[in-house]
Design a protein around this motif. Structure first.
Motif, short mmCIF file in Angstrom:
data_model
loop_
_atom_site.label_atom_id
_atom_site.label_comp_id
_atom_site.label_asym_id
_atom_site.label_seq_id
_atom_site.Cartn_x
_atom_site.Cartn_y
_atom_site.Cartn_z
N ILE A 345 70.05 13.87 51.13
CA ILE A 345 69.59 15.00 51.93
C ILE A 345 69.30 16.16 50.99
O ILE A 345 70.17 16.57 50.21
CB ILE A 345 70.64 15.38 52.99
N THR A 542 68.18 12.73 57.39
CA THR A 542 67.69 13.87 56.63
C THR A 542 68.40 15.18 56.98
O THR A 542 68.12 16.21 56.36
CB THR A 542 66.18 14.06 56.87
N GLU A 543 69.31 15.16 57.94
CA GLU A 543 70.03 16.37 58.32
C GLU A 543 71.53 16.13 58.19
O GLU A 543 72.05 15.09 58.62
CB GLU A 543 69.72 16.76 59.77
N ARG A 544 72.23 17.09 57.61
CA ARG A 544 73.68 17.00 57.49
C ARG A 544 74.34 17.25 58.83
O ARG A 544 73.77 17.89 59.72
CB ARG A 544 74.19 18.04 56.48
#
Length: 752
Positions: A345, A542-544
């Protein structure tokens, strides 16, 4: 003797058979998604530490571990262990690497063999490992790196007869920690071995062409007092050094965790996402994996592996905080092997998007092919038709292989976003083609004569191409893994010896619009092919996961004069003063960890439920010099033997954020910590509190910042549900040189 190349070509010619014309193309049915449950080693062992993984040419995934008893007593120390699996779910234990009677002669009969690293080098398997005692050097613990070779991942193993990296005397009567090897075969054509630990730091050395001896002078890549257990991968033009920090083996207070830095050179310098070097005294490192409050603590010493869909996974050991020790022999930590998804990410690796270790069923690594292909015997069932026949690997461990002598095509359509992978021995040009429609296609070609890897995207009159040279170590006569991934309008292809973040070459092309499609995969050329998989390419995360955020302020102490109601001093000191907007706390030779319990504490009762405590701390500990163990920060206290402590601390030459735990375990005081940072002369520290909704257990997570805006969240420690811990401030650890910790304020927030 017949030359290897002639034997190889003759073998292909002997097994090429004519096949019927291609059958009509069909669409593949989806397969059931397997799951895995941590610990993955639990079916055959109680502890399986320092794991290393490789996929053999026989299609099995092999899992290795350090020398430890395999089970609760009675169990002998095994001299490194081997297990294997087809699917990362069902594992078979195979035995040990060495037996007592065949210890390498250059090591002592009391040496331990730790931390294996497994690779495929020049057509054989090489295991690098730590030797704790050697015959040639006087005294104990003269650590060195050894190597053993084998024709198969299961052995038999033959030691190379001497160290890859010899013991390194400190000049003070002992030895640097020459431990924890990890090989990288880089796209620059060289092989590098990373090694080292807390006493001396992590280093990298170039190896000779055999990969079995160090050459030249090693380069230090981390500060001496922070990291061990390195593992390096090459990705998107960067070299990522990942390594473990803190004590691996402190039982129920083990705070081991994994961090990363990256560099454009295999020799470093490696810096974190804020540009802080892992060589700095105020040491950097971007967190990859840390404990999250579930059963698993001490998560680290890892391997990074890629499944056939292109998804990376981190394989590591951990400790069950409620079952931290083997029953016997005493003092041996129980560290089984775990696996979790590893995401990338914003250019950085992070386990499960920041969620940390899993203790519930998770999707297993993808290891099998779709389209009806039997990966371990790709020519066995007619899933590809054409100039394609069944053969046997007579020069290695591949077993049943396919022999290509022209062109073969899958009888089913591949997904639009597809990943094709195979182990290949290329006697001549070998190509993988996807999305062919008329003259339009995406083609990846290995050309042994030109010694190139090329990706080409053709649509109409438009041709996009990327070519990379193959290094001198590459040989078409040995197995090499070729992976071709088409996803998000881009094709990326990589050749690699071991499939462990290494690269012989990599190419990438942005695809012309409209080129992709669900069509067959075509293989062409002259080659042996094994472990062929065609699957849908993984969908990257792709996002924490969300981090805690402060809400309404429920309490503020600005230290303007008298303390606000609710504070209580424990062991007050007249040298600590409050006023003019600061709490001035001269550091003294006192502590609250261990049996002494001499340090003053400023405590108060926190609110019920979820909250965040925060303080702004000014503490100049300098850099580089030894100031053990001056520190200050936040504390959570049940009593003097059950507490958590988050502070900016000097540890030998380093300056780190330490989030530690002390507990009384059956009359023995245990202390361990998670290490974070980097630090600065002014720091903001946070502890986030919540409770487990099922058990009521207290959970506390650390965070630190150098600007009050950008936070690095760390590990989670727990305290029992039947306790009422206080929250507050502490300082101490040493009076020399004279140093004052200044707290600007203390706040409690609700959580958004």
């Amino acid at each position: 003797m017949i030359p290897v190349r002639r034997r190889f070509l003759a073998g292909i010619a002997a097994v090429v058979l004519a096949l019927p014309a291609a059958a009509p193309v069909a669409t593949a049915e989806p397969a059931a998604d397997p799951v895995t449950q941590n610990p993955i080693s639990g079916s055959f062992s109680d502890t399986y530490a320092d794991p290393a993984v490789i996929r053999g040419k026989d299609g099995y995934w092999y899992l290795y571990a350090t020398s430890d008893p395999l089970h609760e007593a009675p169990s002998e120390f095994g001299l490194m262990h081997i297990a294997r699996s087809r699917d990362f779910t069902d594992w078979e234990y195979l035995g040990t690497v060495f037996e007592e009677g065949d210890r390498p002669a250059w090591t002592t009969n009391t040496s331990f063999y730790w931390a294996p690293d497994i690779r495929y080098v020049d057509g054989q398997y090489v295991m690098y490992y730590t030797v704790t005692d050697t015959v040639a050097e006087a005294g104990p613990w003269n650590y060195a790196i050894g190597a053993a070779t084998a024709p198969t991942p299961a052995g038999p193993w033959t030691d190379t007869g001497g160290p890859v990296v010899a013991p390194r005397p400190t000049g003070n009567g002992d030895y640097f920690n020459t431990i924890d090897p990890a090989l990288l075969s880089a796209s620059d054509g060289k092989r590098y071995l990373y090694f080292g630990g807390f006493h001396g730091g992590l280093w990298v050395t170039e190896l000779d062409e055999t990969g079995l001896r160090a050459v030249g002078s090693p380069t230090q890549v981390t500060i001496a007092d922070r990291y061990e257990g390195s593992f390096v991968v090459e990705r998107d033009g960067w070299y990522y050094l990942t390594a473990s920090s803190a004590n691996c083996c402190a039982g129920p207070v083990t705070g081991y965790s994994v961090y990363a830095g990256r560099s454009t050179s295999p020799l470093g310098p490696f810096v974190d996402h804020e540009g802080v070097s892992m060589l700095d005294s105020r040491v950097g490192g971007t967190q990859v994996l840390a404990q999250n409050g579930n059963r698993w603590i001490g998560v680290g010493h890892h391997t990074i592996v890629t499944d056939v869909s292109g998804q990376d996974h981190i394989v590591y050991h951990a400790i069950d905080r409620d079952d931290a020790w083997l029953d016997a022999p005493g003092g041996v930590n129980e560290r089984p092997t775990l696996v979790d998804r590893l995401d990338w990410i914003d250019g950085w690796p992070v386990a499960r998007a920041g969620a940390g270790p899993s203790d519930t069923p998770q999707p297993a690594p993808v290891t099998a092919s779709s389209l009806g292909i039997d990966a371990s015997a790709p020519a066995s069932n007619g899933a590809l038709r054409g100039d394609w026949s069944a053969g046997t690997d007579s020069n290695g461990d591949g077993g049943a292989v396919a022999v290509l002598s022209g062109e073969a095509r899958t009888t089913r359509n591949a997904p639009r976003d597809v990943r094709v992978e195979a182990d290949v021995r290329a006697a001549g040009t070998f190509s993988v083609e996807v999305a062919r429609s008329g003259r339009n296609a995406i083609t990846v070609t290995v050309d042994p004569a030109a010694r190139t890897l090329t990706a080409t995207a053709t649509r109409g009159g438009r041709v996009e191409r990327d070519t990379a040279p193959l290094p001198s170590r590459w040989s078409g006569e040995e197995w090499t893994a070729l992976a071709v991934e088409v996803r998000d309008g881009r094709v990326v292809a990589r050749l690699a010896e071991s499939r462990l973040g290494d690269a012989d070459a990599e190419v990438a092309v942005d695809l012309p619009r409209g080129l992709t499609g669900s069509r067959p995969v075509t293989l062409s050329g002259t080659a042996q092919v094994d472990n062929l998989t065609v699957v849908e390419a993984h969908e990257p995360v792709t996002e924490r996961v969300d981090e805690p955020r402060t809400g309404r302020t429920v309490f503020t102490e600005n230290f303007g004069g008298d303390l606000r109601p609710g504070w209580e001093w424990l062991r007050p000191s007249s040298s600590v003063t409050v006023g003019d907007g600061v709490l001035n706390w001269p550091l003294a030779s006192v502590d609250v960890v261990g049996a002494g319990n001499t340090g003053p504490l400023l405590l108060r009762t926190p609110p019920e439920g979820e909250w965040i405590a925060e303080t702004k701390l000014n503490l100049d500990l300098g850099s580089g010099t030894i100031r053990n163990y001056q520190q200050a920060g936040l504390i959570v206290r049940v009593d003097d033997d059950n507490l958590l402590r988050l502070g900016d601390v000097a540890i030998w030459g380093s300056r780190q954020v330490e989030f530690g735990k002390e507990l009384n375990e059956n009359g023995a005081l245990r202390w361990g910590a998670h290490l974070g940072g980097p630090v600065a002369s002014t720091m903001w520290l946070r502890i986030h509190h919540t409770t487990d909704p099922e058990t009521g257990e207290h959970q506390y997570r650390s965070a630190s910042s150098r600007d009050g805006e950008t936070w690095r969240w760390g590990a989670t420690w727990t305290l029992p549900a039947d306790t009422s811990p206080s929250i507050g401030l502490y300082a101490g650890g040493g009076a020399t040189p004279a140093t004052v910790a200044t707290f600007d304020w203390f706040r409690l927030y609700e959580v958004r």
